[in-house]
Design a protein around this motif. Structure first.
Motif, PDB file in Angstrom:
ATOM      1  N   UNK A   1     -14.421  -5.137  -3.983  1.00 25.32           N
ATOM      2  CA  UNK A   1     -15.339  -4.999  -2.813  1.00 25.32           C
ATOM      3  C   UNK A   1     -15.440  -6.036  -1.747  1.00 25.32           C
ATOM      4  N   UNK A   2     -14.766  -7.124  -2.105  1.00 25.21           N
ATOM      5  CA  UNK A   2     -14.470  -7.626  -0.868  1.00 25.21           C
ATOM      6  C   UNK A   2     -13.679  -7.436   0.223  1.00 25.21           C
ATOM      7  N   UNK A   3     -12.557  -6.737  -0.265  1.00 22.76           N
ATOM      8  CA  UNK A   3     -11.704  -6.207   0.569  1.00 22.76           C
ATOM      9  C   UNK A   3     -12.117  -4.885   1.640  1.00 22.76           C
ATOM     10  N   UNK A   4     -13.011  -4.063   0.864  1.00 21.84           N
ATOM     11  CA  UNK A   4     -13.572  -3.299   1.516  1.00 21.84           C
ATOM     12  C   UNK A   4     -14.548  -3.593   2.497  1.00 21.84           C
ATOM     13  N   UNK A   5     -15.435  -4.567   2.154  1.00 14.25           N
ATOM     14  CA  UNK A   5     -16.504  -5.035   3.097  1.00 14.25           C
ATOM     15  C   UNK A   5     -15.993  -5.712   4.233  1.00 14.25           C
ATOM     16  N   UNK A   6     -14.710  -6.369   3.846  1.00 13.36           N
ATOM     17  CA  UNK A   6     -13.867  -6.757   5.282  1.00 13.36           C
ATOM     18  C   UNK A   6     -13.489  -5.673   6.177  1.00 13.36           C
ATOM     19  N   UNK A   7     -13.017  -4.788   5.708  1.00 10.24           N
ATOM     20  CA  UNK A   7     -12.520  -3.600   6.277  1.00 10.24           C
ATOM     21  C   UNK A   7     -13.675  -3.090   7.139  1.00 10.24           C
TER      22      UNK A   7
ATOM     23  N   UNK B   1      -1.462   0.130   0.568  1.00  5.58           N
ATOM     24  CA  UNK B   1      -0.675  -0.988   0.052  1.00  5.58           C
ATOM     25  C   UNK B   1      -1.369  -1.782  -1.024  1.00  5.58           C
ATOM     26  N   UNK B   2      -2.450  -2.209  -0.827  1.00  4.63           N
ATOM     27  CA  UNK B   2      -3.513  -2.961  -1.699  1.00  4.63           C
ATOM     28  C   UNK B   2      -3.832  -2.444  -2.906  1.00  4.63           C
ATOM     29  N   UNK B   3      -4.142  -1.031  -2.946  1.00  6.12           N
ATOM     30  CA  UNK B   3      -4.206  -0.270  -4.415  1.00  6.12           C
ATOM     31  C   UNK B   3      -3.017  -0.256  -5.018  1.00  6.12           C
ATOM     32  N   UNK B   4      -1.934   0.292  -4.135  1.00  4.26           N
ATOM     33  CA  UNK B   4      -0.595   0.313  -4.923  1.00  4.26           C
ATOM     34  C   UNK B   4      -0.351  -1.068  -5.310  1.00  4.26           C
ATOM     35  N   UNK B   5      -0.319  -2.213  -4.700  1.00  2.00           N
ATOM     36  CA  UNK B   5      -0.205  -3.394  -5.625  1.00  2.00           C
ATOM     37  C   UNK B   5      -0.826  -3.902  -7.040  1.00  2.00           C
ATOM     38  N   UNK B   6      -2.406  -3.241  -6.873  1.00  2.00           N
ATOM     39  CA  UNK B   6      -3.128  -3.234  -7.893  1.00  2.00           C
ATOM     40  C   UNK B   6      -2.793  -2.581  -9.276  1.00  2.00           C
TER      41      UNK B   6
ATOM     42  N   UNK C   1      -5.157  -8.901  -0.382  1.00  2.00           N
ATOM     43  CA  UNK C   1      -5.242  -7.782   0.606  1.00  2.00           C
ATOM     44  C   UNK C   1      -5.100  -8.470   2.154  1.00  2.00           C
ATOM     45  N   UNK C   2      -5.600  -9.528   2.536  1.00  2.00           N
ATOM     46  CA  UNK C   2      -5.142  -9.978   3.750  1.00  2.00           C
ATOM     47  C   UNK C   2      -3.598  -9.972   4.031  1.00  2.00           C
ATOM     48  N   UNK C   3      -2.975 -10.272   3.084  1.00  2.00           N
ATOM     49  CA  UNK C   3      -1.494 -10.346   3.057  1.00  2.00           C
ATOM     50  C   UNK C   3      -0.850  -8.784   3.678  1.00  2.00           C
ATOM     51  N   UNK C   4      -1.703  -7.956   2.896  1.00  2.00           N
ATOM     52  CA  UNK C   4      -1.342  -6.353   3.356  1.00  2.00           C
ATOM     53  C   UNK C   4      -1.110  -5.977   4.802  1.00  2.00           C
ATOM     54  N   UNK C   5      -1.748  -6.976   5.789  1.00  2.00           N
ATOM     55  CA  UNK C   5      -1.669  -6.604   7.335  1.00  2.00           C
ATOM     56  C   UNK C   5      -0.503  -7.568   7.537  1.00  2.00           C
ATOM     57  N   UNK C   6       0.831  -6.922   7.028  1.00  2.00           N
ATOM     58  CA  UNK C   6       2.066  -7.652   7.627  1.00  2.00           C
ATOM     59  C   UNK C   6       2.476  -6.831   8.847  1.00  2.00           C
ATOM     60  N   UNK C   7       3.658  -7.289   9.005  1.00  2.00           N
ATOM     61  CA  UNK C   7       4.403  -6.640  10.293  1.00  2.00           C
ATOM     62  C   UNK C   7       4.420  -5.352  10.078  1.00  2.00           C
ATOM     63  N   UNK C   8       4.876  -5.091   8.945  1.00  2.00           N
ATOM     64  CA  UNK C   8       5.401  -3.547   8.524  1.00  2.00           C
ATOM     65  C   UNK C   8       4.163  -2.660   8.743  1.00  2.00           C
ATOM     66  N   UNK C   9       3.158  -3.323   8.189  1.00  7.00           N
ATOM     67  CA  UNK C   9       1.706  -2.457   8.401  1.00  7.00           C
ATOM     68  C   UNK C   9       1.291  -2.259   9.742  1.00  7.00           C
ATOM     69  N   UNK C  10       1.515  -3.150  10.603  1.00  7.40           N
ATOM     70  CA  UNK C  10       1.104  -2.843  12.195  1.00  7.40           C
ATOM     71  C   UNK C  10       2.210  -2.162  12.656  1.00  7.40           C
ATOM     72  N   UNK C  11       3.347  -1.987  12.319  1.00  4.78           N
ATOM     73  CA  UNK C  11       4.447  -0.911  12.863  1.00  4.78           C
ATOM     74  C   UNK C  11       4.296   0.110  12.444  1.00  4.78           C
ATOM     75  N   UNK C  12       3.834   0.282  11.216  1.00  6.82           N
ATOM     76  CA  UNK C  12       3.604   1.722  10.585  1.00  6.82           C
ATOM     77  C   UNK C  12       2.224   2.268  11.281  1.00  6.82           C
ATOM     78  N   UNK C  13       1.137   1.680  11.723  1.00  5.09           N
ATOM     79  CA  UNK C  13       0.062   1.898  12.235  1.00  5.09           C
ATOM     80  C   UNK C  13       0.420   2.460  13.610  1.00  5.09           C
TER      81      UNK C  13
END
Length: 326
Positions: A23-29, A143-148, A159-171
């Protein structure tokens, strides 16, 4: 075989309790996306509206026009006392008695004419960043759900760690690719709309005009189908990167396109089955995402694993292509 009912059924069972945990990750999103758009867009247009609104009241009060009351349309003349804020809609006439513009149109014209080149560039750059940010949230959630699923981790820090450089390059890469795909449809829509509006005014009596409209509609449908097919082929990129962020955005996109061949229509139909959830998310200003996203992500992770396995077994891809993912 692509069995979307099975993927969704298994996802529903796997997602029980997960919405509460993440829930916290979803609320932050949700709050991040809302804040991104509201923090800059609303103050800008709000300030513009306050400045313009006073000028509009003064202009209407000193010109001929009309107002829409509780039921019908009523005219007013120059010098007649009227407060535009008391009516649903107020319009303004020119000296020949022709309607110039309504209040909403006047405001949009005011904003477009008052914006500077610097403001326009800033707005375009902000729009680009906003889309990239939204896509980055999507990659991070995948990535967060996959890690879970792999280790059961659902903390906010993970969840915050999921915002890595790879995430931003992918986006960024996903945004560029989807923009290239969608741009022709946007251009065609603008051009055809302008043509239809002009042609319908001058040549509506022409017997060929209805047939031209049908041809334009057919071309639009074909372009839309082609665009949807291309967009669907990029969709598995989210889960390729979720499984291993180190694979790189370009390679993830290439793998997504290859493994999606032969099942793009199934992926598209599976997306359509979530349309009610997306509408609920929109109506709740994004807060429906808290309940919806775990189920959605688990469903497509199941689909991704099946599509990936099928691509290897059918020879479309080799095991070596996924060595980095193991």
């Amino acid at each position: 075989m692509f069995d979307r009912k099975k993927y969704k059924k298994d996802a529903y069972a796997n997602s029980k309790g997960l919405p509460k945990k993440m829930a916290l990750a979803s609320i932050v999103s949700v709050f991040s996306i809302i804040f991104l758009f509201a923090a800059l867009i609303l103050p800008y247009f709000g300030a513009k509206y306050i400045t313009w609104n006073d000028e509009w009241f003064e202009t209407v009060s000193n010109s001929d026009g009309y107002f829409r009351g509780e039921s019908d349309l009523k005219e007013f003349k120059d010098g007649q006392e009227i407060d535009p804020s008391d009516y649903d809609e107020v319009g303004r006439y020119n000296s020949d008695g022709e309607l110039v513009v309504t209040k909403r149109e006047a405001f949009l014209d005011y904003v477009s004419s008052s914006i500077s080149l610097t403001g326009l560039i800033f707005f375009c750059l902000f729009t680009v960043f906003a889309f990239i940010f939204v896509f980055a949230v999507g990659f991070a959630l995948s990535r967060y759900v996959y890690q879970w699923r792999k280790c059961g981790e659902t903390s906010l820090s993970s969840f915050i760690k999921c915002f890595s450089s790879a995430t931003w390059r992918g986006a960024l890469w996903y945004f560029l690719w989807t923009t290239i795909i969608i741009l022709p449809v946007i251009v065609y829509t603008v051009v055809s709309t302008k043509y239809i509006s002009e042609a319908s005014y001058y040549y509506y009596a022409d017997k060929l005009f209805p047939y031209i409209l049908m041809i334009l509609d057919l071309v639009f449908i074909l372009c839309l189908v082609f665009t949807c097919a291309k967009l669907v082929s990029c969709f598995m990129m989210f889960y390729v990167l979720a499984e291993n962020p180190k694979i790189g955005a370009v390679r993830a996109l290439r793998l997504s396109k290859k493994m999606s061949k032969g099942c793009r229509e199934n992926i598209f139909m599976m997306n359509l089955t979530f349309i009610v959830w997306w509408i609920l998310t929109f109506l709740t200003l994004g807060f429906g995402l808290i309940l919806f996203m775990p189920y959605f992500e688990n469903s497509f992770i199941n689909a991704y694993e099946a599509v990936k396995k099928n691509a290897i077994e059918s020879g479309v891809l080799k095991v070596e292509d996924f060595d980095v993912l193991q």
